[in-house]
Design a protein around this motif. Structure first.
Motif, PDB file in Angstrom:
ATOM      1  N   GLY C  15      82.578 -19.862  23.377  1.00  0.00           N
ATOM      2  CA  GLY C  15      81.174 -19.527  23.638  1.00  0.00           C
ATOM      3  C   GLY C  15      81.010 -18.025  23.878  1.00  0.00           C
ATOM      4  O   GLY C  15      80.078 -17.400  23.366  1.00  0.00           O
ATOM      5  N   HIS C  16      81.905 -17.465  24.639  1.00  0.00           N
ATOM      6  CA  HIS C  16      81.892 -16.009  24.829  1.00  0.00           C
ATOM      7  C   HIS C  16      82.044 -15.291  23.486  1.00  0.00           C
ATOM      8  O   HIS C  16      81.338 -14.324  23.198  1.00  0.00           O
ATOM      9  CB  HIS C  16      83.047 -15.585  25.749  1.00  0.00           C
ATOM     10  N   LEU C  17      82.985 -15.789  22.688  1.00  0.00           N
ATOM     11  CA  LEU C  17      83.261 -15.161  21.392  1.00  0.00           C
ATOM     12  C   LEU C  17      82.017 -15.194  20.507  1.00  0.00           C
ATOM     13  O   LEU C  17      81.686 -14.201  19.838  1.00  0.00           O
ATOM     14  CB  LEU C  17      84.429 -15.908  20.722  1.00  0.00           C
ATOM     15  N   GLU C  18      81.314 -16.324  20.521  1.00  0.00           N
ATOM     16  CA  GLU C  18      80.108 -16.452  19.725  1.00  0.00           C
ATOM     17  C   GLU C  18      79.054 -15.435  20.174  1.00  0.00           C
ATOM     18  O   GLU C  18      78.366 -14.829  19.344  1.00  0.00           O
ATOM     19  CB  GLU C  18      79.559 -17.880  19.864  1.00  0.00           C
ATOM     20  N   LEU C  19      78.967 -15.237  21.483  1.00  0.00           N
ATOM     21  CA  LEU C  19      77.984 -14.274  21.989  1.00  0.00           C
ATOM     22  C   LEU C  19      78.357 -12.844  21.585  1.00  0.00           C
ATOM     23  O   LEU C  19      77.486 -12.032  21.243  1.00  0.00           O
ATOM     24  CB  LEU C  19      77.863 -14.406  23.515  1.00  0.00           C
ATOM     25  N   VAL C  20      79.633 -12.537  21.595  1.00  0.00           N
ATOM     26  CA  VAL C  20      80.073 -11.214  21.113  1.00  0.00           C
ATOM     27  C   VAL C  20      79.598 -11.020  19.673  1.00  0.00           C
ATOM     28  O   VAL C  20      79.032  -9.976  19.325  1.00  0.00           O
ATOM     29  CB  VAL C  20      81.606 -11.072  21.196  1.00  0.00           C
ATOM     30  N   ARG C  21      79.813 -12.039  18.848  1.00  0.00           N
ATOM     31  CA  ARG C  21      79.382 -11.943  17.441  1.00  0.00           C
ATOM     32  C   ARG C  21      77.885 -11.728  17.327  1.00  0.00           C
ATOM     33  O   ARG C  21      77.419 -10.880  16.574  1.00  0.00           O
ATOM     34  CB  ARG C  21      79.756 -13.231  16.703  1.00  0.00           C
ATOM     35  N   GLN C  22      77.106 -12.523  18.090  1.00  0.00           N
ATOM     36  CA  GLN C  22      75.655 -12.376  18.045  1.00  0.00           C
ATOM     37  C   GLN C  22      75.235 -10.954  18.419  1.00  0.00           C
ATOM     38  O   GLN C  22      74.412 -10.325  17.743  1.00  0.00           O
ATOM     39  CB  GLN C  22      74.999 -13.376  19.016  1.00  0.00           C
ATOM     40  N   ILE C  23      75.808 -10.443  19.472  1.00  0.00           N
ATOM     41  CA  ILE C  23      75.420  -9.109  19.953  1.00  0.00           C
ATOM     42  C   ILE C  23      75.778  -8.041  18.922  1.00  0.00           C
ATOM     43  O   ILE C  23      74.991  -7.138  18.638  1.00  0.00           O
ATOM     44  CB  ILE C  23      76.077  -8.814  21.318  1.00  0.00           C
ATOM     45  N   LEU C  24      76.961  -8.169  18.304  1.00  0.00           N
ATOM     46  CA  LEU C  24      77.347  -7.160  17.311  1.00  0.00           C
ATOM     47  C   LEU C  24      76.520  -7.282  16.029  1.00  0.00           C
ATOM     48  O   LEU C  24      76.362  -6.304  15.293  1.00  0.00           O
ATOM     49  CB  LEU C  24      78.845  -7.246  17.012  1.00  0.00           C
ATOM     50  N   ASN C  25      75.990  -8.466  15.754  1.00  0.00           N
ATOM     51  CA  ASN C  25      75.060  -8.596  14.623  1.00  0.00           C
ATOM     52  C   ASN C  25      73.759  -7.840  14.873  1.00  0.00           C
ATOM     53  O   ASN C  25      73.163  -7.295  13.952  1.00  0.00           O
ATOM     54  CB  ASN C  25      74.721 -10.079  14.375  1.00  0.00           C
ATOM     55  N   GLU C  26      73.352  -7.826  16.109  1.00  0.00           N
ATOM     56  CA  GLU C  26      72.028  -7.290  16.438  1.00  0.00           C
ATOM     57  C   GLU C  26      72.069  -5.879  17.015  1.00  0.00           C
ATOM     58  O   GLU C  26      71.018  -5.275  17.254  1.00  0.00           O
ATOM     59  CB  GLU C  26      71.338  -8.234  17.437  1.00  0.00           C
ATOM     60  N   ASN C  27      73.282  -5.340  17.267  1.00  0.00           N
ATOM     61  CA  ASN C  27      73.400  -4.025  17.892  1.00  0.00           C
ATOM     62  C   ASN C  27      74.599  -3.270  17.312  1.00  0.00           C
ATOM     63  O   ASN C  27      75.483  -3.869  16.711  1.00  0.00           O
ATOM     64  CB  ASN C  27      73.626  -4.173  19.400  1.00  0.00           C
ATOM     65  N   ASP C  28      74.651  -1.973  17.568  1.00  0.00           N
ATOM     66  CA  ASP C  28      75.746  -1.156  17.030  1.00  0.00           C
ATOM     67  C   ASP C  28      77.059  -1.364  17.784  1.00  0.00           C
ATOM     68  O   ASP C  28      78.136  -1.335  17.206  1.00  0.00           O
ATOM     69  CB  ASP C  28      75.386   0.332  17.102  1.00  0.00           C
TER      70      ASP C  28
END
Lengths: 184, 184, 184, 184, 184, 184
Positions: C15-28
């Motif tokens: 779940g943490h890993l998924e959130l990292v991915r989401q954040i990097l999709n939406e931010n630099d």
């Protein structure tokens, strides 16, 4: 609206008192922050936070200042200066203005939502805690002209002159450090 | 295998960068420890830990260093030096080698299971944070040759030169202590 | 622009890993804050901050995430929550967005200049550090489906399962407190 | 060679005394570590570190133990358990063996260069500080059989029974927390 | 002569106000100690020390109490309760009497040179901070009868009801601990 | 009746030993307080608290002093000096007399219920920890006449001379501060 000032008040002197007056002229309320409140019985901080609050309160009443407009609040030091102001915010009612002539504080608070105002100062060089402590060490009674009657009264009750001297003496025995409690 | 280096990085300079390169040549991974991470806005530690990490990361990317081999970790001071290394261990992934030219650290870590290696240094006398901060105070632009383009960019964003000066000025007003936030 | 997320990562899970991915999709860039970094070998915080950073880094590399866009930074607890965010600010590069689903954090940061975004979560109830630790205590191997291969590898190197059990056992002997090191 | 034992000694009881004897039979010297030394006047830690040292010393002399072989040293808690042992090392003379029946301590010290030995225990379930404090609260005089005459003497001098009860009472008024000094 | 009272004031209520009146009837001055001043945004301590001082000051002015006779001073917790009072002494002007109904405080201060007086209390069971926080959580508007108009005004300015609820909600998600800022 | 003395014991020397003898001649028991116990591997505090206790104990046994009359207890520094003595009280058995020649301590403890006695001192100027450390740095073997055989033995076991020199060297590289662990 409230405004704040900050000092170590070692001791509270007539320059501090003048600044309190200026701030209350220009604002509804004043928050007086007692800096380095955790330190006492040291060369630079001979008085406890409680003794400093005592001197301030009695001086303000002596000057007929309306105490319902005054907060006096202890503020500890923080080597993490970037979080120091946030700590202050958490221990005081809200205020919008800080009176300080210190460029460093200006730099430190650049990102904070606070208005910085410069205090009008009178006889800046004489009216300093360090000058008063030095005069006392030199047995020069001129220090008595720089503080209120109330401060002199508290000084007598806590034997402040004797304290400043014995701390200085302990420090002289060990010139590179704070007064030592320990036998070498 | 990972190896570590430690510095205060006030600021990160080309000597630090050269040591990062040396360590990555000789090891798989590097742990960069940011010392005195709790201190900021002081004469010896003008930058926050976060600002230092920012300068380091951008400098390493500018130098095409592979960031998947780099850890940057904050390390607070501890007057109990005998437990300082154990504290570091608890906040980093495991490492077997520490690069340091400091005999004191060698003495301190004598009982620890760690290999100490001496860094190759270039122009040791010039490449020091204290030298860079001094050049800035003297208005000598040579400091710009001692840091990366990335550090200069961060300096502009945080107004670093102005900060170093205002901290120094506050300190000059009170020469025996750290810059003071408090009116005397 | 950088965005931050915060967790205790006891341990880092999918779940943490998924959130990292989401954040990097939406931010630099992403700043991963390791909360309660000062605690370890306790029921709720079995792993040291260094071990947690180790698990995170290896998991991100396993997932081909570009480490030049990632900061991992330790964050200690602070009973003075009103100054906690200011402390975080001082130990990280600047960021403008914080991803959190926690209403309390939203309340806490109401006065701060930060944008709060809600994470998309998958299987929220299962993907929790507390659930993983419970499965381990119950000898239920399903926990292995909830973490990356890298986390399992670190678990083996530090004997994590045995550690979680021995901490729990010490705690069971003294049910009202954290695991005790001391004979009663 | 020196060996160590650790306890909170709230209060020191006959089981502790037996362990001291065992250790001195098998080793040249003993280091008695007083855990949670920073806490006092709480439900789990009613006595100050100084009172505990007092009880221990008098009990050992009552038992004709040679005090030239005994060190008694205060040890504060540390939420960073990974550095706790290193802190202990810095405050004691060197020792090679630690006596503990606690698996958690065994896990915690796995990487340290220390030999762990299991204490022989007698009547383990009865001989616990928590049991003694409970008997006192229940007005059951059996607790007097579980401690030395010296402990009973110190108890009278410091009004220990009354203290345990008043702390418990304050706690009962506020069942989810430590005894409160503050009006709600 | 000054007398002191101590509370956490989460929030300041009419029972506290009554005690202030009683103390000022029987003494020249009052020192109001704000306990657990370091804690905020937690279940038991939702308000910052500064917000509590704000509520107290405005309530006292609303009640026409002469502020030149009132000190409000922050007091942090100390697990070393044996030194807690000495810490209080260092941060306040001198006082000779402490008003408290708490037997534990009586026990704690047995060796100190202070007179303990019992407060007259009205409706003790209802007038408690914990009761007020519970009523708010239960959406029961009766809490409004237990605090001054000034407290209600501050509550609106800081959105206190919403804060108490969001802290409680964060706590409910993790029932064994304080509200968590961190994702599991 | 017990009496106390306090020192930093960096290192324990023959002047300290003489004072121990004087105190035990005039009192039943002695409490030896190891000041600045939290500091080690610094210029003024090269030895850990544990090493200092080790030197003291072995010196006392060498001098045939009855260890059943001796307590050795660590005392940390406190910038809040007004609460320092209260902290000492909490970590020691009760004592009624403190031997100190220091006027500052006399001032500090004026309000405490403690009798201050002046130690008889022999060769005060020579017998100081700072003098011994200076002789060592100057390679002057006279320091060996100022400490017991036991201290010399511990010095060899911990390589004390080498440690004092490497700390001094680190300090010389950075003359305005404590020895630095960090690269500039």
């Amino acid at each position: 609206m409230a405004a704040a000032m900050i000092g170590r008040f070692q001791p509270f002197h007539l320059g501090h008192l003048e600044l309190v007056r200026q701030i209350l002229n220009e604002n509804d309320e004043i928050i007086i922050l007692i800096g380095s409140s955790q330190a006492n019985y040291t060369v630079k901080n001979p008085f406890t936070a409680g003794e400093r609050i005592w001197m301030i309160r009695d001086s303000l009443i002596e000057s007929k200042i309306d105490m319902s407009k005054v907060f006096m609040i202890n503020a500890t030091d923080d080597e993490n200066n970037a979080r120091w102001f946030s700590n202050i915010r958490s221990s005081t009612p809200p205020f919008k203005i800080l009176y300080t002539g210190n460029n460093f504080v200006r730099t430190l608070l650049k990102k904070e939502t606070i208005i910085i105002k410069k205090p009008r100062l009178l006889e800046e060089n004489l009216l300093k805690g360090s000058v008063i402590r030095k005069l006392i060490l030199e047995n020069n009674s001129k220090w008595q002209d720089l503080v209120s009657e109330s401060v002199k009264k508290v000084f007598r009750e806590i034997a402040a002159v004797e304290r400043i001297r014995s701390i200085h003496q302990a420090w002289m025995d060990s010139p590179f450090s704070e007064p030592k409690k320990y036998a070498e």
